[in-house]
Design an enzyme around this catalytic site. Structure first.
Site, PDB file in Angstrom:
ATOM      1  N   GLU A  51      57.452 -11.470  20.375  1.00 24.41           N
ATOM      2  CA  GLU A  51      57.635 -10.665  21.591  1.00 24.41           C
ATOM      3  C   GLU A  51      56.310  -9.961  21.898  1.00 24.41           C
ATOM      4  O   GLU A  51      55.813  -9.195  21.077  1.00 24.41           O
ATOM      5  CB  GLU A  51      58.751  -9.612  21.434  1.00 24.41           C
ATOM      6  CG  GLU A  51      58.995  -8.885  22.764  1.00 24.41           C
ATOM      7  CD  GLU A  51      59.888  -7.644  22.672  1.00 24.41           C
ATOM      8  OE1 GLU A  51      60.343  -7.284  21.569  1.00 24.41           O
ATOM      9  OE2 GLU A  51      60.109  -7.028  23.734  1.00 24.41           O
ATOM     10  N   ASP A  76      52.146  -5.270  19.884  1.00 21.88           N
ATOM     11  CA  ASP A  76      51.812  -4.249  20.879  1.00 21.88           C
ATOM     12  C   ASP A  76      50.556  -3.535  20.400  1.00 21.88           C
ATOM     13  O   ASP A  76      50.267  -3.499  19.203  1.00 21.88           O
ATOM     14  CB  ASP A  76      52.959  -3.237  21.032  1.00 21.88           C
ATOM     15  CG  ASP A  76      52.941  -2.547  22.394  1.00 21.88           C
ATOM     16  OD1 ASP A  76      53.836  -2.824  23.217  1.00 21.88           O
ATOM     17  OD2 ASP A  76      52.031  -1.726  22.642  1.00 21.88           O
ATOM     18  N   ASP A 125      53.346  -5.162  32.469  1.00 19.58           N
ATOM     19  CA  ASP A 125      52.766  -4.588  33.684  1.00 19.58           C
ATOM     20  C   ASP A 125      52.463  -5.731  34.670  1.00 19.58           C
ATOM     21  O   ASP A 125      51.776  -6.682  34.307  1.00 19.58           O
ATOM     22  CB  ASP A 125      51.465  -3.867  33.274  1.00 19.58           C
ATOM     23  CG  ASP A 125      50.851  -3.091  34.431  1.00 19.58           C
ATOM     24  OD1 ASP A 125      51.083  -3.469  35.598  1.00 19.58           O
ATOM     25  OD2 ASP A 125      50.130  -2.122  34.159  1.00 19.58           O
ATOM     26  N   LYS A 129      46.812  -5.503  41.143  1.00 17.61           N
ATOM     27  CA  LYS A 129      45.434  -5.704  41.646  1.00 17.61           C
ATOM     28  C   LYS A 129      44.589  -6.576  40.742  1.00 17.61           C
ATOM     29  O   LYS A 129      43.452  -6.889  41.070  1.00 17.61           O
ATOM     30  CB  LYS A 129      44.754  -4.342  41.793  1.00 17.61           C
ATOM     31  CG  LYS A 129      45.438  -3.491  42.856  1.00 17.61           C
ATOM     32  CD  LYS A 129      44.517  -2.433  43.400  1.00 17.61           C
ATOM     33  CE  LYS A 129      45.210  -1.718  44.549  1.00 17.61           C
ATOM     34  NZ  LYS A 129      45.220  -0.287  44.395  1.00 17.61           N
ATOM     35  N   ASP A 159      61.303  -6.610  35.855  1.00 15.93           N
ATOM     36  CA  ASP A 159      61.916  -5.989  37.032  1.00 15.93           C
ATOM     37  C   ASP A 159      61.046  -6.275  38.251  1.00 15.93           C
ATOM     38  O   ASP A 159      61.432  -5.954  39.373  1.00 15.93           O
ATOM     39  CB  ASP A 159      61.970  -4.467  36.839  1.00 15.93           C
ATOM     40  CG  ASP A 159      60.563  -3.930  36.657  1.00 15.93           C
ATOM     41  OD1 ASP A 159      59.932  -4.290  35.645  1.00 15.93           O
ATOM     42  OD2 ASP A 159      60.069  -3.208  37.546  1.00 15.93           O
ATOM     43  N   THR A 204      65.902  -4.506  26.540  1.00 10.43           N
ATOM     44  CA  THR A 204      64.730  -3.740  26.112  1.00 10.43           C
ATOM     45  C   THR A 204      64.851  -2.317  26.664  1.00 10.43           C
ATOM     46  O   THR A 204      65.661  -2.043  27.552  1.00 10.43           O
ATOM     47  CB  THR A 204      63.399  -4.362  26.616  1.00 10.43           C
ATOM     48  OG1 THR A 204      63.195  -3.955  27.961  1.00 10.43           O
ATOM     49  CG2 THR A 204      63.394  -5.873  26.526  1.00 10.43           C
ATOM     50  N   TYR A 206      62.693  -0.706  28.580  1.00  9.22           N
ATOM     51  CA  TYR A 206      62.353  -0.672  30.011  1.00  9.22           C
ATOM     52  C   TYR A 206      63.405  -1.363  30.856  1.00  9.22           C
ATOM     53  O   TYR A 206      63.654  -0.973  31.990  1.00  9.22           O
ATOM     54  CB  TYR A 206      60.956  -1.273  30.254  1.00  9.22           C
ATOM     55  CG  TYR A 206      59.871  -0.248  30.044  1.00  9.22           C
ATOM     56  CD1 TYR A 206      59.330   0.464  31.107  1.00  9.22           C
ATOM     57  CD2 TYR A 206      59.415   0.052  28.765  1.00  9.22           C
ATOM     58  CE1 TYR A 206      58.363   1.441  30.904  1.00  9.22           C
ATOM     59  CE2 TYR A 206      58.445   1.025  28.543  1.00  9.22           C
ATOM     60  CZ  TYR A 206      57.924   1.715  29.618  1.00  9.22           C
ATOM     61  OH  TYR A 206      56.979   2.688  29.406  1.00  9.22           O
ATOM     62  N   GLU A 207      64.023  -2.364  30.301  1.00  7.20           N
ATOM     63  CA  GLU A 207      65.093  -3.054  31.032  1.00  7.20           C
ATOM     64  C   GLU A 207      66.213  -2.065  31.352  1.00  7.20           C
ATOM     65  O   GLU A 207      66.695  -1.996  32.489  1.00  7.20           O
ATOM     66  CB  GLU A 207      65.615  -4.204  30.159  1.00  7.20           C
ATOM     67  CG  GLU A 207      66.689  -5.037  30.817  1.00  7.20           C
ATOM     68  CD  GLU A 207      66.968  -6.307  30.028  1.00  7.20           C
ATOM     69  OE1 GLU A 207      66.462  -6.455  28.898  1.00  7.20           O
ATOM     70  OE2 GLU A 207      67.689  -7.164  30.552  1.00  7.20           O
TER      71      GLU A 207
HETATM   72  C1  LIG Z   1      56.101  -1.522  30.106  1.00  3.60           C
HETATM   73  S1  LIG Z   1      55.948  -1.565  28.383  1.00  3.60           S
HETATM   74  C2  LIG Z   1      57.306  -2.636  27.935  1.00  3.60           C
HETATM   75  C3  LIG Z   1      57.765  -2.403  26.521  1.00  3.60           C
HETATM   76  C4  LIG Z   1      58.958  -3.248  26.094  1.00  3.60           C
HETATM   77  N1  LIG Z   1      58.663  -4.667  26.167  1.00  3.60           N
HETATM   78  C5  LIG Z   1      60.187  -2.933  26.905  1.00  3.60           C
HETATM   79  O1  LIG Z   1      60.565  -3.763  27.738  1.00  3.60           O
HETATM   80  O2  LIG Z   1      60.772  -1.877  26.701  1.00  3.60           O
HETATM   81  C6  LIG Z   1      54.553  -2.651  28.164  1.00  3.60           C
HETATM   82  C7  LIG Z   1      54.009  -2.668  26.742  1.00  3.60           C
HETATM   83  O3  LIG Z   1      53.012  -3.655  26.657  1.00  3.60           O
HETATM   84  C8  LIG Z   1      51.953  -3.161  25.851  1.00  3.60           C
HETATM   85  N2  LIG Z   1      50.729  -3.898  26.248  1.00  3.60           N
HETATM   86  C9  LIG Z   1      50.253  -4.039  27.501  1.00  3.60           C
HETATM   87  N3  LIG Z   1      49.142  -4.799  27.503  1.00  3.60           N
HETATM   88  C10 LIG Z   1      48.919  -5.149  26.208  1.00  3.60           C
HETATM   89  C11 LIG Z   1      47.922  -5.945  25.563  1.00  3.60           C
HETATM   90  N4  LIG Z   1      46.949  -6.545  26.249  1.00  3.60           N
HETATM   91  N5  LIG Z   1      48.009  -6.102  24.219  1.00  3.60           N
HETATM   92  C12 LIG Z   1      49.005  -5.503  23.509  1.00  3.60           C
HETATM   93  N6  LIG Z   1      49.964  -4.741  24.080  1.00  3.60           N
HETATM   94  C13 LIG Z   1      49.935  -4.566  25.405  1.00  3.60           C
HETATM   95  C14 LIG Z   1      51.904  -1.684  26.131  1.00  3.60           C
HETATM   96  O4  LIG Z   1      51.297  -0.968  25.076  1.00  3.60           O
HETATM   97  C15 LIG Z   1      53.377  -1.347  26.307  1.00  3.60           C
HETATM   98  O5  LIG Z   1      53.977  -0.915  25.102  1.00  3.60           O
END
Ligand SMILES: C[S@@+](CC[C@H](N)C(=O)[O-])C[C@H]1O[C@@H](n2cnc3c(N)ncnc32)[C@H](O)[C@@H]1O
Length: 230
Positions: A51, A76, A125, A129, A159, A204, A206-207
């Site tokens: 994941e 992460d 994310d 941009k 989402d 998850t 965020y879900e």
């Molecule tokens: C919006 S959160 C989603 C967390 C989880 N998947 C959820 O749905 O609850 C995005 C996560 O991706 C991690 N993340 C973003 N870009 C990353 C990267 N290039 N390498 C490692 N982690 C990354 C961030 O630290 C963050 O914890």
């Protein structure tokens, strides 16, 4: 940095299920478990599932509980988030879970070719941009291809309409097999693939947040080996 965070980071150093690769390991192929996760860390799991951007690891833990014969690795960059998931796994004695604290960009340093069966990209994310930074951009798909089995699968849950449509478009442009796509997963009741029925209630962090605010959850499942041209 707050005292709590420092205490957690120190505690995490002793967790058996957390790997924090050094800069050298991230830039070379010296990471000890690369190619050996199945034999040297897990107990010959039927599948290895990754994941990406796992946050606090709720999804990794939920899937691991559902499928005890499979192994799950959450990745992460944020240590404080990984600490939460790793601690829960230790407390619950979940042996089929591990976490790697690193940037996804270094993925191929920690996993060998064909070591992974499935990849989940959960609520990444959408980078409105910076398309090159999207976790389903061709650059990232090329990284995933280097560690995924040829018949392996990528799952995207989001989402974001932007990320969903972009990912669908990239999969189509690259002539990849699309196994399932839904712009409103939880409104879908017919012809649901078995794997989705099995994990329907696993969500998850965020879900839950986004679904609670009324956003529709989008899901896409595709392979990385281009389809044969007819
Ligand atoms: C919006 S959160 C989603 C967390 C989880 N998947 C959820 O749905 O609850 C995005 C996560 O991706 C991690 N993340 C973003 N870009 C990353 C990267 N290039 N390498 C490692 N982690 C990354 C961030 O630290 C963050 O914890």
């Amino acid at each position: 940095m707050g005292k709590n965070k420092l205490r957690r980071f120190a505690e995490m150093k002793n967790f058996p299920n957390v790997f924090e690769p050094t800069a050298l390991e991230s830039l070379s192929e010296n990471f000890a478990l690369r190619g050996l996760w199945r034999t040297d860390f897990f107990k010959e799991p039927q599948k290895m599932v990754l994941e990406l951007g796992c946050g606090k690891g709720e999804y990794t833990l939920g899937l691991a509980e559902k499928y005890p014969l499979h192994a799950f690795v959450g990745m992460d960059i944020k240590g404080a988030r990984i600490w939460r998931g790793a601690k829960t796994a230790v407390e619950k004695g979940q042996k089929n879970v591990a976490f790697v604290r690193s940037r996804i960009e270094f993925l191929t340093r920690f996993f060998a070719p064909a070591e992974i069966d499935e990849i989940w990209v959960t609520f990444a994310d959408p980078q409105p941009k910076r398309p090159l930074k999207r976790l389903t951009s061709p650059r990232f798909l090329d990284l995933y291809r280097q560690i995924l089995k040829p018949e392996g699968i990528v799952h995207l849950k989001t989402d974001s309409a932007l990320l969903y449509e972009y990912s669908l478009e990239i999969a189509q442009q690259e002539n990849l097999p699309i196994f399932y796509a839904s712009a409103d997963l939880y409104a879908t009741t017919e012809n649901l693939p078995t794997h989705l029925q099995e994990i329907w209630n696993i969500k998850t962090h965020y879900e839950n947040l986004f679904a609670g605010k009324g956003y529709s959850i989008k899901y896409l499942c595709f392979g990385l080996s281009p389809k044969a041209k007819v």
